[in-house]
Enzyme design. Sequence first.
Site, mmCIF file in Angstrom:
data_model
loop_
_atom_site.group_PDB
_atom_site.id
_atom_site.type_symbol
_atom_site.label_atom_id
_atom_site.label_comp_id
_atom_site.label_asym_id
_atom_site.label_seq_id
_atom_site.Cartn_x
_atom_site.Cartn_y
_atom_site.Cartn_z
ATOM 1 N N HIS A 204 0.866 -1.675 0.075
ATOM 2 C CA HIS A 204 0.254 -0.362 -0.297
ATOM 3 C C HIS A 204 1.022 0.879 0.017
ATOM 4 O O HIS A 204 0.292 2.473 -0.008
ATOM 5 C CB HIS A 204 -0.434 -0.196 1.076
ATOM 6 C CG HIS A 204 -2.250 1.047 1.064
ATOM 7 N ND1 HIS A 204 -2.533 1.879 2.216
ATOM 8 C CD2 HIS A 204 -2.738 1.468 0.144
ATOM 9 C CE1 HIS A 204 -3.633 2.791 1.513
ATOM 10 N NE2 HIS A 204 -4.026 2.049 0.446
ATOM 11 N N LYS A 441 -4.416 10.365 5.293
ATOM 12 C CA LYS A 441 -4.755 9.189 6.182
ATOM 13 C C LYS A 441 -3.359 10.494 7.068
ATOM 14 O O LYS A 441 -2.256 10.265 7.066
ATOM 15 C CB LYS A 441 -3.924 7.908 5.840
ATOM 16 C CG LYS A 441 -4.410 7.898 4.671
ATOM 17 C CD LYS A 441 -3.910 7.429 3.446
ATOM 18 C CE LYS A 441 -4.539 6.346 3.029
ATOM 19 N NZ LYS A 441 -5.930 5.668 2.545
#
Length: 544
Positions: A204, A441
Amino acid sequence: MFREAPPAGALAHIRALAGVGVELAVTGIGPVPAMRTLARWLLPLFALLVQACTSLAPRAPLPYEATLPDARDSPLGRLAQQVPAAGLSGFRLLPDGAFALDARLVLAQRAERTLDLQYYLFRCDAIGLAVLQALAQAAERGVRVRLLVDDLHVDDDDARFAAFAAHPNVQVRLFNPLPARGGGVLSRLVRSLPELRRINHRMHNKLFIADDSLSVSGGRNIGREYFMQDADANFIDMDILALGPVVREQSASFDRYWNSEHAYPIGALARTAPAAPLPAGPAALPDPGHAQDALGRARLSQELAAGPLDLIWAPGRVVADLPDKIARPESAQRFADSVTEHTLDLVRGAQRRVLIICPYFIPGKVGLDIMRDAQRRQVRTTLLTNALGATDEALVHFAYAGYRREVLRLGVEVYELGPDIARRLRKLGNFGRSQGRLHAKMAIVDETQMFIGSMNMDERSASVNTEVGLLIDSPALVRDFRRLMDGEHFRSAYRLRLGENDRLQWIDRDDDGREEVLDAEPGLHPWLRLKRWLLTPIVPEDLL
């Protein structure tokens, strides 16, 4: 507290296959008799599918390749050596999609030694082709280009990447590849069923490194929706430009992944097929419609041409999962020393205040315990995540929704970004008629420390996927970030509260500060109600 937004529904295919097709079909155990009946029907179907499936042979040994020892012997390298004091790195937030793309392209244009890119998702759309074009032109100048992409969403772009890798100065590798090539995600997953347990683990990470000296990292993948170029829905995201010592740490992390046994050269996997040539000439940039971003800074291309960069200098360090995390058999082993563990340690150490910005938030028991401890110590905790109407992963939202009441009881201030009200905050970008979806994030602790990276606060990031991020100790950088926010109450988001009889309520504020109280969850349409009823009992939380 323990997810990247892939294209809508893509990882849902994994969840559907793993949750329904494998676990139910193999065990015959479901939450209700109807599901057991479904499993009996699915079992012979999956038996037939498995017979047609393929497996992946081990990767042939390859010589170890590291960052070039003279990578910093370049104008970018000399720029990176101009740090004001030992132990400091330079940082600049990149909230605007067009400016974040400009940063990547100008680094590709100015690199003289190396370009190392690592991405979970690299679309070969207009944005992806512009990046490939800039990389190809760098390779023509003699720059060594290494591109590492997670294989899940490569789909039919094998030929494009293989043609790109045909250049003598370019290498492309795919991480943890599916054995089945060609076709869409669902088709490839079905044909790769014997290795579903392995291929459920994805890389990721998101990194763009030029001459081992400057980098762009954060939440953005490569694709139009990450740079405000999609007609239907665009992500509100955050990247960060870095210069100095932390970039060398990022290069070391990239080298570990590049040389991992899980990284396969594209030539060992791709079917041979002609690919259209990349466009000639300079890449066309989207016009942001303004000369400065929301923080009042010019494009990086303009700053590099004019002189010194506008940076905030601060100590920082890289937190990066090891590539062999995906091969560790136990969840606890994968969590140990992970990006998630380091970030949770940061949150646990808060003395006054925590702000969590996370598009896919499933706290689990560990997260609830941390919030409970924060409440006991009178640490103010705020969460900004997606509302149901904004998320591209409804199953993840359903799992998160099961925790909302308890999170509110623990005193957490919860805000959910709505797809339409996000347009009110023009600082986040020009949405036009498209929906806004949160994808950044981040975590802010005590207004002095920041995490920014690829990690979501859920089980998938904690112990399934690999992640990378930066931990930065800088009140100045936090103040810079706070300038992007629309005050204490996030006008672009619903504020949640518990009303009478413990009923959830969503509070919407208009531009004049007037409040509207909603007793029904915004965006919960009949089809989503049916989907929640059918799938929530089936798909385990750790697969979300």
